[in-house]
Design a protein around this motif. Sequence first.
Motif, mmCIF file in Angstrom:
data_model
loop_
_atom_site.group_PDB
_atom_site.id
_atom_site.type_symbol
_atom_site.label_atom_id
_atom_site.label_comp_id
_atom_site.label_asym_id
_atom_site.label_seq_id
_atom_site.Cartn_x
_atom_site.Cartn_y
_atom_site.Cartn_z
ATOM 1 N N ARG A 151 0.420 -1.327 -0.236
ATOM 2 C CA ARG A 151 0.241 -0.300 0.056
ATOM 3 C C ARG A 151 0.655 0.624 0.090
ATOM 4 N NH1 ARG A 151 -3.436 -3.800 3.517
ATOM 5 N NH2 ARG A 151 -4.833 -3.270 2.690
ATOM 6 N N GLN A 152 1.987 1.733 0.285
ATOM 7 C CA GLN A 152 2.984 2.335 0.336
ATOM 8 C C GLN A 152 3.965 2.405 -0.729
ATOM 9 O OE1 GLN A 152 4.327 0.721 4.871
ATOM 10 N NE2 GLN A 152 5.105 2.442 4.079
ATOM 11 N N LEU A 153 3.969 1.507 -1.440
ATOM 12 C CA LEU A 153 4.469 1.499 -3.141
ATOM 13 C C LEU A 153 3.811 1.902 -4.094
ATOM 14 C CD1 LEU A 153 6.320 -1.688 -2.122
ATOM 15 C CD2 LEU A 153 7.108 0.712 -1.445
ATOM 16 N N PRO A 154 4.835 2.716 -5.181
ATOM 17 C CA PRO A 154 3.999 3.345 -6.165
ATOM 18 C C PRO A 154 4.411 1.775 -7.502
ATOM 19 C CG PRO A 154 6.613 3.375 -6.887
ATOM 20 C CD PRO A 154 5.710 2.782 -5.024
ATOM 21 N N LEU A 155 3.398 0.822 -6.834
ATOM 22 C CA LEU A 155 3.010 -0.312 -7.696
ATOM 23 C C LEU A 155 1.469 -0.020 -7.899
ATOM 24 C CD1 LEU A 155 4.608 -3.016 -6.116
ATOM 25 C CD2 LEU A 155 5.432 -1.998 -8.564
ATOM 26 N N ARG A 156 0.844 -0.870 -9.647
ATOM 27 C CA ARG A 156 -0.599 -1.059 -9.822
ATOM 28 C C ARG A 156 -1.339 -2.194 -9.340
ATOM 29 N NH1 ARG A 156 -0.225 1.555 -15.753
ATOM 30 N NH2 ARG A 156 -2.007 0.900 -15.686
ATOM 31 N N TYR A 157 -0.245 -3.327 -9.625
ATOM 32 C CA TYR A 157 -1.391 -4.012 -8.642
ATOM 33 C C TYR A 157 -0.173 -5.067 -8.216
ATOM 34 C CZ TYR A 157 1.206 -6.422 -12.823
ATOM 35 O OH TYR A 157 1.053 -7.374 -13.387
ATOM 36 N N THR A 158 -1.138 -6.405 -7.960
ATOM 37 C CA THR A 158 -0.833 -7.596 -7.277
ATOM 38 C C THR A 158 -1.552 -8.906 -7.317
ATOM 39 O OG1 THR A 158 0.229 -8.857 -5.686
ATOM 40 C CG2 THR A 158 -1.715 -7.999 -4.854
ATOM 41 N N SER A 159 -2.035 -10.049 -7.367
ATOM 42 C CA SER A 159 -2.775 -11.025 -7.898
ATOM 43 C C SER A 159 -2.484 -12.208 -6.832
ATOM 44 C CB SER A 159 -2.149 -12.107 -9.022
ATOM 45 O OG SER A 159 -0.881 -12.131 -9.299
ATOM 46 N N ASP A 160 -3.897 -13.001 -7.131
ATOM 47 C CA ASP A 160 -3.912 -13.809 -6.216
ATOM 48 C C ASP A 160 -4.651 -15.342 -7.825
ATOM 49 O OD1 ASP A 160 -6.329 -14.163 -6.565
ATOM 50 O OD2 ASP A 160 -6.667 -14.220 -4.245
ATOM 51 N N PRO A 161 -4.223 -16.014 -7.012
ATOM 52 C CA PRO A 161 -4.863 -17.620 -8.435
ATOM 53 C C PRO A 161 -5.353 -16.886 -9.476
ATOM 54 C CG PRO A 161 -3.645 -18.632 -6.629
ATOM 55 C CD PRO A 161 -4.159 -17.490 -6.204
ATOM 56 N N GLN A 162 -6.539 -16.630 -8.880
ATOM 57 C CA GLN A 162 -8.293 -15.813 -9.454
ATOM 58 C C GLN A 162 -8.390 -14.677 -9.658
ATOM 59 O OE1 GLN A 162 -9.856 -18.698 -10.508
ATOM 60 N NE2 GLN A 162 -8.349 -20.085 -9.137
ATOM 61 N N HIS A 163 -7.643 -13.881 -9.042
ATOM 62 C CA HIS A 163 -8.017 -12.086 -8.763
ATOM 63 C C HIS A 163 -6.819 -10.942 -9.217
ATOM 64 C CE1 HIS A 163 -10.979 -13.944 -5.975
ATOM 65 N NE2 HIS A 163 -12.006 -12.900 -6.842
ATOM 66 N N LEU A 164 -6.790 -10.481 -10.137
ATOM 67 C CA LEU A 164 -5.513 -9.115 -10.091
ATOM 68 C C LEU A 164 -6.799 -8.299 -8.688
ATOM 69 C CD1 LEU A 164 -5.167 -8.591 -14.152
ATOM 70 C CD2 LEU A 164 -3.618 -10.185 -11.916
ATOM 71 N N TYR A 165 -5.908 -7.635 -8.420
ATOM 72 C CA TYR A 165 -6.024 -6.087 -7.089
ATOM 73 C C TYR A 165 -5.477 -5.444 -7.829
ATOM 74 C CZ TYR A 165 -7.765 -10.071 -4.215
ATOM 75 O OH TYR A 165 -7.804 -11.729 -3.892
ATOM 76 N N ARG A 166 -6.157 -4.272 -7.554
ATOM 77 C CA ARG A 166 -5.383 -2.787 -7.905
ATOM 78 C C ARG A 166 -4.918 -2.185 -6.912
ATOM 79 N NH1 ARG A 166 -7.172 -1.770 -12.960
ATOM 80 N NH2 ARG A 166 -8.630 -1.913 -14.104
ATOM 81 N N LEU A 167 -4.428 -1.698 -6.369
ATOM 82 C CA LEU A 167 -3.430 -0.605 -5.569
ATOM 83 C C LEU A 167 -3.382 0.569 -5.471
ATOM 84 C CD1 LEU A 167 0.358 -3.381 -5.375
ATOM 85 C CD2 LEU A 167 -1.897 -3.637 -3.857
ATOM 86 N N PRO A 168 -3.267 1.048 -4.120
ATOM 87 C CA PRO A 168 -2.858 0.726 -3.271
ATOM 88 C C PRO A 168 -4.007 -0.039 -2.439
ATOM 89 C CG PRO A 168 -3.514 2.922 -3.391
ATOM 90 C CD PRO A 168 -3.982 2.474 -4.429
ATOM 91 N N ASP A 169 -5.178 0.193 -3.208
ATOM 92 C CA ASP A 169 -7.090 -0.220 -1.935
ATOM 93 C C ASP A 169 -6.700 -1.536 -1.848
ATOM 94 O OD1 ASP A 169 -6.452 2.331 -1.667
ATOM 95 O OD2 ASP A 169 -7.911 2.389 -3.445
ATOM 96 N N PHE A 170 -6.396 -2.510 -3.119
ATOM 97 C CA PHE A 170 -6.588 -4.474 -2.925
ATOM 98 C C PHE A 170 -7.937 -4.043 -3.658
ATOM 99 C CE2 PHE A 170 -2.402 -4.510 -0.408
ATOM 100 C CZ PHE A 170 -2.456 -5.966 -1.039
ATOM 101 N N THR A 171 -8.653 -3.438 -4.297
ATOM 102 C CA THR A 171 -9.977 -3.367 -5.417
ATOM 103 C C THR A 171 -10.304 -4.554 -6.211
ATOM 104 O OG1 THR A 171 -9.570 -1.197 -5.404
ATOM 105 C CG2 THR A 171 -11.372 -3.090 -6.634
ATOM 106 N N PRO A 172 -10.889 -5.761 -5.884
ATOM 107 C CA PRO A 172 -10.356 -6.932 -6.606
ATOM 108 C C PRO A 172 -10.772 -7.035 -8.322
ATOM 109 C CG PRO A 172 -12.607 -7.116 -5.021
ATOM 110 C CD PRO A 172 -11.255 -6.004 -4.957
ATOM 111 N N VAL A 173 -9.908 -7.558 -9.029
ATOM 112 C CA VAL A 173 -10.940 -8.085 -9.906
ATOM 113 C C VAL A 173 -10.790 -9.219 -10.781
ATOM 114 C CG1 VAL A 173 -10.830 -7.004 -12.589
ATOM 115 C CG2 VAL A 173 -10.323 -5.622 -11.028
#
Length: 258
Positions: A151-173
């Motif tokens: 949440r503190q870093l200038p990255l746009r997304y992370t993921s798990d096996p079934q979702h992408l997550y928009r950062l910094p809020d971890f909004t699931p897609v």
Amino acid sequence: MADSLNRPAVLLTLHDVAPSTWADYRPFVETVDALGNVPMTWLVVPDFHRRDALDAHPDFRRLLSIRLARGDELALHGYFHDDQEPDPTTPRDWFMRRLYTHEGEFYRLSHNAALARLRTGIELFQRYDWPLHGFVAPAWLMSEGTRQALRQLPLRYTSDPQHLYRLPDFTPVDAPGLVWSARSAWRRGLSKMVSDQREHRWRHAPVIRLGLHPVDMRHGYSRDYWLNTLLRLLASGRVPMTKVNWLAQQRGQRERAA
């Protein structure tokens, strides 16, 4: 152009990218390249298992820079891709860190440790002028401290096996993914059965991710599965995209609809 925006996508992702795994991936990548414009997302490990540092392999770094120029994406995939934290103390931790995987590098990291390791990875990408938008934890395992650090870093997304997550809020897609366990014949057989069922179930999904690993490339059965699945999804009309470009397209569609 409008037609391609409305078509479903396929995201081809190569996990555990490092100098020592390139020999596994190379024949597959060359075959995919021969198909035409099929961009890929490469999940890059800066120092795979603490003995494969990118800094020591200029030829491989040049290859990654060439892939960027072709339209591929490089994402940060842990830093060491191993788990050397203190031994598990609970049954759940023992299962996750000894049975499920030995490579959940970010599963037990504190906030400060995760932040420091992520910043070191970001600095490596900056050193080689590689744009960085996403971070994927090894085995998709993240501690709460890791989530706080992201949440503190200038990255746009992370993921798990079934979702992408928009950062910094971890909004699931929703972004369902196929992945294999290919270390033994029975695992490959089971993976094929499960993946076929999931592909059928997701045939109308806006996106399907294909998550490849180096071990998949060492067996003709699994290697052929991934190539044939990619060809089938492309033939069905799916547009091949990188993760960051697909997320950008989704955001644009949402903003136009608002």
